[in-house]
Design a protein around this motif. Structure first.
Motif, PDB file in Angstrom:
ATOM      1  N   LEU A   1     -12.523  40.642  36.196  1.00  0.00           N
ATOM      2  CA  LEU A   1     -12.615  41.016  37.607  1.00  0.00           C
ATOM      3  C   LEU A   1     -11.502  40.407  38.462  1.00  0.00           C
ATOM      4  N   GLY A   2     -10.585  39.682  37.809  1.00  0.00           N
ATOM      5  CA  GLY A   2      -9.478  39.082  38.554  1.00  0.00           C
ATOM      6  C   GLY A   2      -9.818  37.766  39.211  1.00  0.00           C
ATOM      7  N   LEU A   3     -11.013  37.235  38.938  1.00  0.00           N
ATOM      8  CA  LEU A   3     -11.438  35.960  39.532  1.00  0.00           C
ATOM      9  C   LEU A   3     -10.956  34.801  38.658  1.00  0.00           C
ATOM     10  N   THR A   4      -9.659  34.762  38.448  1.00  0.00           N
ATOM     11  CA  THR A   4      -9.068  33.796  37.513  1.00  0.00           C
ATOM     12  C   THR A   4      -9.140  32.369  38.036  1.00  0.00           C
ATOM     13  N   MET A   5      -9.341  32.225  39.369  1.00  0.00           N
ATOM     14  CA  MET A   5      -9.497  30.874  39.923  1.00  0.00           C
ATOM     15  C   MET A   5     -10.812  30.248  39.462  1.00  0.00           C
ATOM     16  N   TYR A   6     -11.752  31.075  39.023  1.00  0.00           N
ATOM     17  CA  TYR A   6     -13.025  30.564  38.527  1.00  0.00           C
ATOM     18  C   TYR A   6     -13.090  30.567  36.991  1.00  0.00           C
ATOM     19  N   SER A   7     -12.410  31.512  36.341  1.00  0.00           N
ATOM     20  CA  SER A   7     -12.432  31.548  34.865  1.00  0.00           C
ATOM     21  C   SER A   7     -11.546  30.450  34.286  1.00  0.00           C
ATOM     22  N   ARG A   8     -10.554  30.001  35.030  1.00  0.00           N
ATOM     23  CA  ARG A   8      -9.691  28.864  34.689  1.00  0.00           C
ATOM     24  C   ARG A   8      -9.240  28.932  33.216  1.00  0.00           C
ATOM     25  N   ASN A   9      -9.495  27.855  32.458  1.00  0.00           N
ATOM     26  CA  ASN A   9      -9.116  27.860  31.034  1.00  0.00           C
ATOM     27  C   ASN A   9     -10.343  28.000  30.135  1.00  0.00           C
ATOM     28  N   TYR A  10     -11.399  28.645  30.670  1.00  0.00           N
ATOM     29  CA  TYR A  10     -12.666  28.727  29.948  1.00  0.00           C
ATOM     30  C   TYR A  10     -12.704  29.861  28.922  1.00  0.00           C
ATOM     31  N   CYS A  11     -11.704  30.745  28.944  1.00  0.00           N
ATOM     32  CA  CYS A  11     -11.561  31.730  27.879  1.00  0.00           C
ATOM     33  C   CYS A  11     -10.070  31.873  27.588  1.00  0.00           C
ATOM     34  N   LEU A  12      -9.750  32.398  26.406  1.00  0.00           N
ATOM     35  CA  LEU A  12      -8.363  32.403  25.949  1.00  0.00           C
ATOM     36  C   LEU A  12      -7.467  33.229  26.873  1.00  0.00           C
ATOM     37  N   ASN A  13      -7.919  34.431  27.261  1.00  0.00           N
ATOM     38  CA  ASN A  13      -7.107  35.273  28.139  1.00  0.00           C
ATOM     39  C   ASN A  13      -6.796  34.575  29.459  1.00  0.00           C
ATOM     40  N   SER A  14      -7.813  33.937  29.997  1.00  0.00           N
ATOM     41  CA  SER A  14      -7.636  33.256  31.275  1.00  0.00           C
ATOM     42  C   SER A  14      -6.702  32.059  31.141  1.00  0.00           C
ATOM     43  N   LEU A  15      -6.801  31.346  30.039  1.00  0.00           N
ATOM     44  CA  LEU A  15      -5.922  30.202  29.790  1.00  0.00           C
ATOM     45  C   LEU A  15      -4.463  30.651  29.771  1.00  0.00           C
ATOM     46  N   PHE A  16      -4.176  31.730  29.035  1.00  0.00           N
ATOM     47  CA  PHE A  16      -2.810  32.253  28.971  1.00  0.00           C
ATOM     48  C   PHE A  16      -2.337  32.716  30.353  1.00  0.00           C
ATOM     49  N   TYR A  17      -3.222  33.473  31.026  1.00  0.00           N
ATOM     50  CA  TYR A  17      -2.840  34.016  32.328  1.00  0.00           C
ATOM     51  C   TYR A  17      -2.529  32.899  33.325  1.00  0.00           C
ATOM     52  N   ASN A  18      -3.414  31.921  33.433  1.00  0.00           N
ATOM     53  CA  ASN A  18      -3.245  30.860  34.429  1.00  0.00           C
ATOM     54  C   ASN A  18      -2.015  29.998  34.148  1.00  0.00           C
ATOM     55  N   SER A  19      -1.647  29.896  32.894  1.00  0.00           N
ATOM     56  CA  SER A  19      -0.409  29.177  32.561  1.00  0.00           C
ATOM     57  C   SER A  19       0.798  29.943  33.095  1.00  0.00           C
ATOM     58  N   PHE A  20       0.747  31.253  32.939  1.00  0.00           N
ATOM     59  CA  PHE A  20       1.842  32.103  33.400  1.00  0.00           C
ATOM     60  C   PHE A  20       1.910  32.165  34.933  1.00  0.00           C
ATOM     61  N   ALA A  21       0.723  32.096  35.585  1.00  0.00           N
ATOM     62  CA  ALA A  21       0.647  32.311  37.038  1.00  0.00           C
ATOM     63  C   ALA A  21       0.582  31.006  37.822  1.00  0.00           C
ATOM     64  N   GLN A  22       0.990  29.919  37.208  1.00  0.00           N
ATOM     65  CA  GLN A  22       0.892  28.621  37.880  1.00  0.00           C
ATOM     66  C   GLN A  22       1.720  28.603  39.169  1.00  0.00           C
ATOM     67  N   SER A  23       1.153  28.021  40.198  1.00  0.00           N
ATOM     68  CA  SER A  23       1.813  27.964  41.498  1.00  0.00           C
ATOM     69  C   SER A  23       3.015  27.029  41.468  1.00  0.00           C
ATOM     70  N   TYR A  24       4.073  27.426  42.191  1.00  0.00           N
ATOM     71  CA  TYR A  24       5.229  26.548  42.376  1.00  0.00           C
ATOM     72  C   TYR A  24       4.939  25.492  43.443  1.00  0.00           C
ATOM     73  N   LEU A  25       3.965  25.784  44.303  1.00  0.00           N
ATOM     74  CA  LEU A  25       3.615  24.850  45.374  1.00  0.00           C
ATOM     75  C   LEU A  25       2.715  23.736  44.890  1.00  0.00           C
ATOM     76  N   ASP A  26       1.748  24.096  44.059  1.00  0.00           N
ATOM     77  CA  ASP A  26       0.717  23.150  43.627  1.00  0.00           C
ATOM     78  C   ASP A  26       0.401  23.431  42.164  1.00  0.00           C
ATOM     79  N   GLU A  27       0.768  22.490  41.305  1.00  0.00           N
ATOM     80  CA  GLU A  27       0.594  22.715  39.858  1.00  0.00           C
ATOM     81  C   GLU A  27      -0.877  22.789  39.454  1.00  0.00           C
ATOM     82  N   ASN A  28      -1.788  22.404  40.343  1.00  0.00           N
ATOM     83  CA  ASN A  28      -3.219  22.480  40.038  1.00  0.00           C
ATOM     84  C   ASN A  28      -3.816  23.849  40.365  1.00  0.00           C
ATOM     85  N   ILE A  29      -2.975  24.749  40.887  1.00  0.00           N
ATOM     86  CA  ILE A  29      -3.458  26.071  41.291  1.00  0.00           C
ATOM     87  C   ILE A  29      -2.695  27.141  40.521  1.00  0.00           C
TER      88      ILE A  29
END
Length: 690
Positions: free
Chosen positions: A41-69
């Motif tokens: 559903l695109g709620l990747t801020m909540y799926s975080r690294n809890y599934c493989l797809n989300s882990l890969f996606y969030n690594s790719f989409a990491q913020s340049y402003l804040d590495e925690n986002i």
């Protein structure tokens, strides 16, 4: 849940899952269990690294402003659109993170010259905090300017960010000083919609009109509008992109009342129903309604409830500097905080910061400044009446767009999955439907507007305007340079009519001041006010005159002296109007109309001695008190430094700093040398170093 069902839009499905999260006792565990659904559903801020797809996606989409986002997919989509198009009008719900996306784009692409235009000083404050505090490392290469100095030579080969209100963007044709704009951003762009009664809407349209011509790329931000009419006629053909993506859910609960007098009790009933630790905004249509409410509620705080020493010091200072009977003092003593456009900037910042960090102060009483993009954390919002105060003194009832813009202030990413809006509905108040909140708007720049015609040199169909120029003996270009960037033609014409009618009285007062150097200024202020507003007001003019003492007397002294002569209007009224006059009216409306009347005097070939006495008695005093001719002092004021402290601080740090970052360094470096400054100024300086 059948996610492929045609009965569900993606946002409806998102809302269901977000509510599911909100209702779970262990939200992390629940997120892990439904991580695949959240990711889909695109709620990747909540799926975080809890599934493989989300882990890969969030690594790719990491913020340049804040590495925690990591950016969610819709945010990445908008970043791509900003990059690929020279013009973008972008609409999204309040909780989307539109401002964050702009700063993220700046961090990734690093355009050299950026102009950020916002409708209020409250938003200037918010942008400053983000750039020079939260994201300082990212933007340390940039020079940060809060106004334009027409006499200064800017280096447009370096990195520059101008954070400007729309009036500062075009005052004194200062936009001509900006030679290059790589990215122009205008926030809260729905305000570009034509409003004949509002001079500031014209000024915002002019800021867009002139700045977009220079800009290589521009982005206009708005809450959930459905489209822009006549978009094809806008400069540089921007595209319109709308998303309804929201990572939080807003729920509206309606409480019907039978009579206006029931509102106050219903507000108190709802507040008592809430948990004490829930962050709650309480919206009122006017400041007057806030202090009526504060007067009526009981004390719920004791001195032991106050967590921070600085709150005690703040209250002591307010009682001494402004007044112990001010509704803000009473509100804080009763456990409430306050936010509205009448508050001095430093006090407003103190209130917002305390609301965010305090565990006890969880209720913020506010007005329509919250509709203008000020971001706060709130689980709930109580809408006491769906209206705002208007310039005519009457209430302007909300439409669905305004209502749901306010509803969207509840809920907050990572803090409150579900935001609740409690709507107190009187018998004459509207029913609001969410689908009606998304409306198409038309910018005045493409509307059939005589003021835009004037600025775009289409004069054939405006004989009234051409006759006015002849009467003043000025050219069209002189009008645009000296008059047109401040007010609508109707306002200019009305002010000139008032000036002509009251000219004998004005010149009588000026001559009296020339003849008698012991004569006070009050009657001159009264003559000017009647020209400016078309009516007299003894209370307001008495207050204005007192506020123009160069000694900067305490507001408490002015208020108490005013009460001696005007006790019938009530102390609350006197306090509120004194603060309003000081914080906004004198500096903006009164000063701008004064400049216009002086221009009319020059067009009349009035003897220089009359213009000079007006300068000495009024204009120069306002320049001195409000730093209108000093960008360095204005920058301190924009940060929230209290006016009385600014001259002393300037003597310590000097006035040769170039931008807000250099100013910040000097304030922190010299913080122990600022003797005797107010708690507000100390607080602002200390916060810069945190």
């Amino acid at each position: 849940m059948n996610m492929s069902s045609g009965n569900y839009s993606p946002q409806v499905l998102r809302n269901q899952v977000i509510i599911e999260l909100d209702e779970s006792k262990d939200k992390i565990k629940k997120s892990e269990e439904i991580a695949d659904k959240l990711f889909t559903l695109g709620l990747t801020m909540y799926s975080r690294n809890y599934c493989l797809n989300s882990l890969f996606y969030n690594s790719f989409a990491q913020s340049y402003l804040d590495e925690n986002i990591s950016l969610h997919p819709e945010q990445m989509n908008v970043i791509e659109k900003i990059e690929n198009y020279s013009g973008l009008i972008f609409s999204a719900p309040t909780s989307f993170g539109k401002t964050f996306i702009i700063f993220e784009y700046l961090a990734r692409v690093r355009p050299h010259n950026v102009v950020l235009v916002v409708p209020t000083l409250a938003l200037v404050d918010e942008y400053i905090k983000k750039i020079i505090k939260r994201y300082e490392k990212t933007f340390k290469e940039y020079n940060i300017f809060l106004s334009i100095d027409a006499e200064k030579v800017y280096n447009f080969d370096k990195y520059n960010i101008f954070i400007l209100t729309h009036d500062r963007a075009i005052e004194k044709s200062s936009y001509l000083t900006i030679k290059k704009i790589d990215l122009l951003v205008i926030d809260e762009v729905y305000k570009l919609q034509r409003d004949e009664k509002n001079d500031r809407v014209l000024v915002l349209n002019l800021a867009y009109y002139y700045l977009v011509k220079i800009a290589e790329k521009h982005v206009l931000l708005a809450p959930f509008i459905g489209g822009i009419e006549n978009i094809e006629f806008l400069e540089k053909n921007p595209i319109f992109y709308k998303t309804n993506f929201s990572p939080v859910v807003n729920e509206v609960l309606t409480y019907e009342i039978l009579h206006e007098s029931d509102r106050k009790n219903k507000v108190k009933e709802i507040i008592n129903y809430m948990k004490n630790d829930e962050k709650t905004l309480v919206y009122f249509p006017t400041v007057t309604k806030i202090y009526e409410f504060v007067k009526d509620i009981e004390y719920s705080f004791t001195s032991s409830d106050i967590e921070y020493e600085e709150v005690d010091e703040f209250l002591d200072w307010i009682k001494d500097e402004i007044h112990e009977e001010w509704y803000l003092v009473k509100a804080m003593e009763k456990g409430y905080l306050v936010h509205n456009g009448q508050l001095p900037i430093g006090i407003r910042l103190f209130q917002l910061d305390l609301y965010e960090k305090s565990e006890r102060y969880n209720k913020l009483l506010c007005t329509s400044t919250l509709l203008e993009g000020v971001n706060t954390t709130a689980k709930n919002i109580i809408i006491t009446k769906p209206a705002r105060g208007s310039t005519g003194g009457n209430l302007e009832i909300f439409d669905a767009f305004d209502f749901y813009n306010l509803v969207g202030r509840s809920g907050r990413l990572f803090k409150h999955f579900l935001g609740k809006a409690f709507y107190i509905k009187g018998p004459l108040d509207p029913n609001f439907l969410r689908e009606d909140a998304v409306k198409k708007i038309q910018f005045e720049i493409t509307d059939n507007s005589p003021d835009i015609d004037i600025h775009s040199d289409n004069l054939e169909s405006h004989p009234r305007y051409n006759n006015f120029l002849k009467h003043l003996g000025i050219t069209h270009e002189e009008y645009k340079s000296n008059v047109g960037f401040r007010f609508r033609f109707n306002t200019v014409e009305t002010l000139h009519e008032n000036y002509e009618n009251l000219k004998p009285r004005l010149f009588f007062e000026l001559q009296e001041l020339l003849d008698n150097n012991k004569r006070g200024r009050l009657y001159l202020i009264r003559a000017l006010y009647e020209i400016f507003e078309g009516r007299g007001n003894k209370l307001y003019t008495y207050i204005i005159n007192k506020l123009l003492y160069k000694t900067r007397p305490k507001l408490k002294k002015i208020i108490d002296e005013t009460f001696i002569y005007y006790s019938k209007v009530g102390l609350d009224n006197i306090i509120s109007n004194t603060i309003r006059m000081k914080s906004s009216y004198i500096e903006y409306d009164f000063y701008a109309k004064l400049i216009l009347v002086q221009y009319y005097m020059k067009c009349d070939d009035v003897e220089e001695k009359y213009i000079e006495i007006l300068n000495v008695k009024v204009k120069n005093v306002i320049d001195y008190l409000y730093f209108t001719d000093s960008n360095h002092k204005r920058m301190l004021k924009d940060l929230g430094i209290y006016e009385k402290d600014i001259p002393h601080i300037i003597t310590v740090i000097g006035s040769d700093f170039q931008d807000a970052f250099e100013l910040k360094k000097r304030l922190i470096k010299n913080s122990l040398r600022f003797y005797g400054i107010s708690i507000i100024s100390k607080y602002v300086i200390n916060e810069l170093s945190r």
